[in-house]
Design a protein around this motif. Structure first.
Motif, PDB file in Angstrom:
ATOM      1  N   ILE A 140     -11.697  16.025  -1.025  1.00 11.90           N
ATOM      2  CA  ILE A 140     -11.545  14.827  -0.189  1.00 11.90           C
ATOM      3  C   ILE A 140     -10.337  14.043  -0.729  1.00 11.90           C
ATOM      4  N   GLY A 141      -9.156  14.473  -0.395  1.00  9.45           N
ATOM      5  CA  GLY A 141      -7.943  13.805  -0.866  1.00  9.45           C
ATOM      6  C   GLY A 141      -7.629  14.142  -2.316  1.00  9.45           C
ATOM      7  N   GLY A 142      -6.468  13.675  -2.741  1.00  9.67           N
ATOM      8  CA  GLY A 142      -6.066  13.864  -4.135  1.00  9.67           C
ATOM      9  C   GLY A 142      -7.023  13.138  -5.073  1.00  9.67           C
ATOM     10  N   MET A 143      -7.603  12.048  -4.579  1.00 10.44           N
ATOM     11  CA  MET A 143      -8.491  11.249  -5.427  1.00 10.44           C
ATOM     12  C   MET A 143      -9.716  12.061  -5.863  1.00 10.44           C
ATOM     13  N   HIS A 144     -10.277  12.821  -4.959  1.00 11.43           N
ATOM     14  CA  HIS A 144     -11.453  13.639  -5.307  1.00 11.43           C
ATOM     15  C   HIS A 144     -11.026  14.804  -6.212  1.00 11.43           C
ATOM     16  N   VAL A 191       0.833  -1.199   0.000  1.00 11.92           N
ATOM     17  CA  VAL A 191       0.000   0.000   0.000  1.00 11.92           C
ATOM     18  C   VAL A 191       0.872   1.254   0.000  1.00 11.92           C
ATOM     19  N   GLY A 192       0.409   2.309  -0.683  1.00 14.48           N
ATOM     20  CA  GLY A 192       1.205   3.525  -0.848  1.00 14.48           C
ATOM     21  C   GLY A 192       0.991   4.531   0.255  1.00 14.48           C
ATOM     22  N   GLU A 193       1.494   4.215   1.449  1.00 11.87           N
ATOM     23  CA  GLU A 193       1.392   5.193   2.521  1.00 11.87           C
ATOM     24  C   GLU A 193       2.469   4.930   3.559  1.00 11.87           C
ATOM     25  N   SER A 204       6.801   9.906 -10.244  1.00 14.47           N
ATOM     26  CA  SER A 204       5.755   8.946 -10.596  1.00 14.47           C
ATOM     27  C   SER A 204       5.549   7.859  -9.542  1.00 14.47           C
ATOM     28  N   ASN A 205       4.302   7.563  -9.315  1.00 15.04           N
ATOM     29  CA  ASN A 205       3.904   6.324  -8.656  1.00 15.04           C
ATOM     30  C   ASN A 205       3.478   5.405  -9.791  1.00 15.04           C
ATOM     31  N   PRO A 206       4.151   4.330 -10.105  1.00 15.87           N
ATOM     32  CA  PRO A 206       5.064   3.574  -9.245  1.00 15.87           C
ATOM     33  C   PRO A 206       6.557   3.708  -9.554  1.00 15.87           C
ATOM     34  N   GLU A 266       1.489  16.255  -9.052  1.00 10.60           N
ATOM     35  CA  GLU A 266       2.832  16.467  -8.491  1.00 10.60           C
ATOM     36  C   GLU A 266       2.813  16.224  -6.986  1.00 10.60           C
ATOM     37  N   ILE A 267       1.984  15.235  -6.569  1.00 12.94           N
ATOM     38  CA  ILE A 267       1.800  15.051  -5.121  1.00 12.94           C
ATOM     39  C   ILE A 267       3.076  14.588  -4.418  1.00 12.94           C
ATOM     40  N   TYR A 268       3.985  13.942  -5.172  1.00 10.51           N
ATOM     41  CA  TYR A 268       5.253  13.519  -4.549  1.00 10.51           C
ATOM     42  C   TYR A 268       6.372  14.530  -4.814  1.00 10.51           C
ATOM     43  N   GLY A 269       5.997  15.735  -5.248  1.00 12.45           N
ATOM     44  CA  GLY A 269       6.985  16.714  -5.713  1.00 12.45           C
ATOM     45  C   GLY A 269       8.025  17.123  -4.682  1.00 12.45           C
ATOM     46  N   PHE A 293       7.918   7.268  -2.931  1.00  8.81           N
ATOM     47  CA  PHE A 293       8.455   6.300  -1.966  1.00  8.81           C
ATOM     48  C   PHE A 293       8.208   4.851  -2.371  1.00  8.81           C
ATOM     49  N   TYR A 294       8.486   4.586  -3.667  1.00  4.39           N
ATOM     50  CA  TYR A 294       8.295   3.230  -4.172  1.00  4.39           C
ATOM     51  C   TYR A 294       9.542   2.750  -4.904  1.00  4.39           C
ATOM     52  N   LEU A 295       9.837   1.454  -4.725  1.00  4.91           N
ATOM     53  CA  LEU A 295      10.845   0.811  -5.571  1.00  4.91           C
ATOM     54  C   LEU A 295      10.063  -0.068  -6.552  1.00  4.91           C
ATOM     55  N   GLN A 339      -3.334  17.858  -5.647  1.00  4.78           N
ATOM     56  CA  GLN A 339      -2.427  17.788  -4.506  1.00  4.78           C
ATOM     57  C   GLN A 339      -3.128  17.121  -3.330  1.00  4.78           C
ATOM     58  N   THR A 340      -2.325  16.717  -2.371  1.00  3.30           N
ATOM     59  CA  THR A 340      -2.901  16.016  -1.228  1.00  3.30           C
ATOM     60  C   THR A 340      -2.078  16.254   0.030  1.00  3.30           C
ATOM     61  N   PHE A 341      -2.734  16.138   1.169  1.00  2.00           N
ATOM     62  CA  PHE A 341      -2.032  16.171   2.453  1.00  2.00           C
ATOM     63  C   PHE A 341      -1.565  14.765   2.846  1.00  2.00           C
ATOM     64  N   SER A 342      -2.046  13.762   2.102  1.00  2.27           N
ATOM     65  CA  SER A 342      -1.863  12.361   2.499  1.00  2.27           C
ATOM     66  C   SER A 342      -0.410  11.979   2.760  1.00  2.27           C
ATOM     67  N   LYS A 343       0.462  12.330   1.817  1.00  2.00           N
ATOM     68  CA  LYS A 343       1.798  11.729   1.852  1.00  2.00           C
ATOM     69  C   LYS A 343       2.788  12.555   2.673  1.00  2.00           C
ATOM     70  N   ASN A 344       2.785  13.885   2.513  1.00  2.00           N
ATOM     71  CA  ASN A 344       3.789  14.720   3.197  1.00  2.00           C
ATOM     72  C   ASN A 344       3.607  14.747   4.707  1.00  2.00           C
ATOM     73  N   ALA A 351       1.468   3.482 -14.441  1.00  2.00           N
ATOM     74  CA  ALA A 351       0.859   4.621 -13.756  1.00  2.00           C
ATOM     75  C   ALA A 351      -0.034   4.157 -12.605  1.00  2.00           C
ATOM     76  N   TRP A 352      -0.279   5.070 -11.697  1.00  2.00           N
ATOM     77  CA  TRP A 352      -1.225   4.835 -10.598  1.00  2.00           C
ATOM     78  C   TRP A 352      -2.557   4.395 -11.204  1.00  2.00           C
ATOM     79  N   PRO A 353      -3.088   3.217 -10.803  1.00  2.00           N
ATOM     80  CA  PRO A 353      -4.263   2.653 -11.484  1.00  2.00           C
ATOM     81  C   PRO A 353      -5.509   3.532 -11.409  1.00  2.00           C
ATOM     82  N   ASN A 354      -5.569   4.442 -10.427  1.00  2.00           N
ATOM     83  CA  ASN A 354      -6.791   5.246 -10.276  1.00  2.00           C
ATOM     84  C   ASN A 354      -7.021   6.219 -11.424  1.00  2.00           C
ATOM     85  N   PHE A 355      -5.969   6.568 -12.182  1.00  2.00           N
ATOM     86  CA  PHE A 355      -6.203   7.424 -13.353  1.00  2.00           C
ATOM     87  C   PHE A 355      -7.139   6.685 -14.311  1.00  2.00           C
ATOM     88  N   HIS A 356      -6.766   5.450 -14.587  1.00  2.00           N
ATOM     89  CA  HIS A 356      -7.534   4.615 -15.513  1.00  2.00           C
ATOM     90  C   HIS A 356      -8.958   4.408 -14.979  1.00  2.00           C
TER      91      HIS A 356
HETATM   92  C1  LIG Z   1       0.063   9.456  -7.973  1.00  2.00           C
HETATM   93  C2  LIG Z   1      -0.992   9.641  -6.939  1.00  2.00           C
HETATM   94  N1  LIG Z   1      -1.856  10.653  -7.082  1.00  2.00           N
HETATM   95  C3  LIG Z   1      -2.822  10.875  -6.184  1.00  2.00           C
HETATM   96  C4  LIG Z   1      -2.973  10.065  -5.081  1.00  2.00           C
HETATM   97  C5  LIG Z   1      -4.126  10.386  -4.158  1.00  2.00           C
HETATM   98  O1  LIG Z   1      -3.934  10.308  -2.848  1.00  2.00           O
HETATM   99  P1  LIG Z   1      -5.079  10.637  -1.778  1.00  2.00           P
HETATM  100  O2  LIG Z   1      -6.395  10.392  -2.416  1.00  2.00           O
HETATM  101  O3  LIG Z   1      -4.783   9.782  -0.610  1.00  2.00           O
HETATM  102  O4  LIG Z   1      -4.908  12.070  -1.450  1.00  2.00           O
HETATM  103  C6  LIG Z   1      -2.111   8.975  -4.906  1.00  2.00           C
HETATM  104  C7  LIG Z   1      -2.259   8.043  -3.776  1.00  2.00           C
HETATM  105  O5  LIG Z   1      -1.660   7.012  -3.695  1.00  2.00           O
HETATM  106  C8  LIG Z   1      -1.082   8.780  -5.854  1.00  2.00           C
HETATM  107  O6  LIG Z   1      -0.192   7.791  -5.728  1.00  2.00           O
END
Ligand SMILES: Cc1ncc(COP(=O)(O)O)c(C=O)c1O
Length: 417
Positions: free
Chosen positions: A120-124, A53-55, A201-203, A231-234, A349-351, A260-265, A146-151
């Motif tokens: 509500i997070g980067g996802m929203h 999981v990416g956290e 990029s994630n992953p 650029e959430i991992y910027g 933060f992924y290998l 952008q998101t508060f999730s990761k930083n 790419a992060w599967p949620n784009f698709h």
């Molecule tokens: C590339 C990328 N964008 C956006 C997000 C969205 O994160 P969140 O919805 O937790 O803010 C993630 C979460 O893993 C991500 O990896």
């Protein structure tokens, strides 16, 4: 769909035609996440080290939680501003100015609270951004892996995700990921509306150079495309400077949305709060999209987010230094086996690594759960170009990562290659 809902119109018992109500095709179009599949498989295993999981494994720090609790005690339990409370929007603008102000503010003007919309997070933020730029049948380009949620987010909209594979190659003996801008240009059709650029990029950890960004911006300008910059991992980089950003090169007229998101930083994944940055002219549309989806983010989380921006630098830096240690432990430890191929990630933060002799990474991920007690995400989840890789998250306690490396090295030695 017909197989799952085989109720074609039929004659009812009394004569009139009876129809079975069915879910929309879009709601069924999203593929199941390949990460979730392995996650479910490993759930509840005694002693499993979960790197899928990416956290971060850090709990949200107390000064952030205190701000939320104070807000609750103050009775901030009512409906709130749909775009975000003014204090948070102002804090975001000030934060952006501190970290992305130069040279952006010279070219475009000062960051203003009105260009930031709390989500509500980067996802929203992603969902709203895609709704702004793409509808049914429109095409959106996604460099992959790419992060599967784009698709997934595009599929549920009825829009068409168009993957454009990146190349994994060796330059001067160093493995790296390469984005082929000509390949992106060749994928543009009259239906293309947007290009998603996730850097770092994630992953893969690939991080665009300013020259990469310049070429992509010029391409988008030439074809009248939106850029969706993730650029959430910027700031999660390992060379004491943040990653290059479209902010560094854009002009006022450019059509760029940033999520952008508060999730990761600040280790806030479970609090679900982020923001969308959009041209101010879009404010009425963005506010409507927020109103008709979530009607805004709970005020206590917005207070928590304001505290993260205003007081969160020491926490951010200590977490970043821990993540840097994690990167070295995982990369160097696995690299020494001689069976791993991976680019050392420049950010995130992924290998993302390929294992010699293990092309079927879905099967490999399941086996690693059963036989090494380590959870990894299979590359098949990340689209074309990623199938032969597995993703491991290194935002973890260093000692836990050392143990994961020990188990994986033992497994690799046992399996022999
Ligand atoms: C590339 C990328 N964008 C956006 C997000 C969205 O994160 P969140 O919805 O937790 O803010 C993630 C979460 O893993 C991500 O990896």
């Amino acid at each position: 769909m017909l197989e799952r809902f085989p109720h074609a119109p039929t004659e009812g018992a009394q004569g009139p035609l009876v129809r079975k109500a069915e879910p929309s095709p879009e709601s069924l179009a999203a593929p199941e996440s390949g990460i979730v599949e392995v996650f479910q498989y490993g759930r509840g295993r005694q002693g499993l080290i979960p790197l899928y999981v990416g956290e971060s494994d850090c709990v949200t720090p107390p000064f952030i939680l205190d701000a939320a609790m104070q807000s609750l005690r103050d009775g901030e339990t009512f409906y709130t501003y749909q775009a975000g409370v003014p204090e948070l929007r102002a804090a975001i603008a000030a934060y952006m100015s501190r970290h992305y102000g130069q040279p952006y503010e010279q070219a475009v003007g000062p960051f203003s609270p009105e260009q930031f919309f709390v989500t509500i997070g980067g996802m929203h933020a992603l969902q709203i951004a895609l709704r702004l730029v793409a509808g049914s049948g429109d095409e959106v380009l996604i460099p992959t892996p790419a992060w599967p949620n784009f698709h997934g987010a595009l599929s549920v909209l009825g829009a068409k995700p168009v993957p454009v594979p990146m190349d994994f190659r060796s330059v001067n003996g160093k493995a790296c990921w390469h984005l082929d801008v000509d390949r992106i240009a060749a994928s543009i059709t009259p239906a293309t509306r947007c290009l998603i650029v996730n850097t770092p990029s994630n992953p893969t950890g690939w991080t665009a150079t300013i020259e990469d960004l310049q070429q992509l911006l010029e391409l988008a300008r030439r074809h009248g495309l939106w850029l969706l910059a993730d650029e959430i991992y910027g700031r999660l980089t390992f060379d004491d400077k943040r990653a290059p950003s479209f902010h560094d090169i854009m002009e006022k007229e450019d059509s760029i949305l940033f999520l952008q998101t508060f999730s990761k930083n600040w280790a806030m994944t479970g609090l679900r709060i982020g923001w969308l940055e959009a041209p101010r002219a879009l404010a009425p549309a963005v506010e409507n999209l927020i109103q008709y989806s979530t009607s805004g983010v709970a005020t206590p989380w917005q207070r928590a987010a304001t505290a993260a921006l205003e007081q969160g630098e020491p926490f951010f830096h200590s977490m970043l230094s821990r993540i840097g240690k994690g990167r070295a432990i995982l990369h160097d430890g696995l690299y020494r086996t001689g069976r791993i191929h991976a680019a050392l990630p420049d950010g995130g933060f992924y290998l993302f690594c390929a294992v010699d002799g293990e092309p079927d990474t879905r099967r490999l991920a399941m086996r690693l759960v059963d036989e090494a007690n380590v959870g990894v995400a299979p590359g098949t989840a990340f689209g074309p170009g990623g199938e032969a890789f597995i993703r491991l998250c290194f935002a973890r306690e260093p000692d836990l990562l050392k143990e994961a490396v020990r188990r994986l090295c033992l497994w690799l030695a046992r399996e022999g290659g």
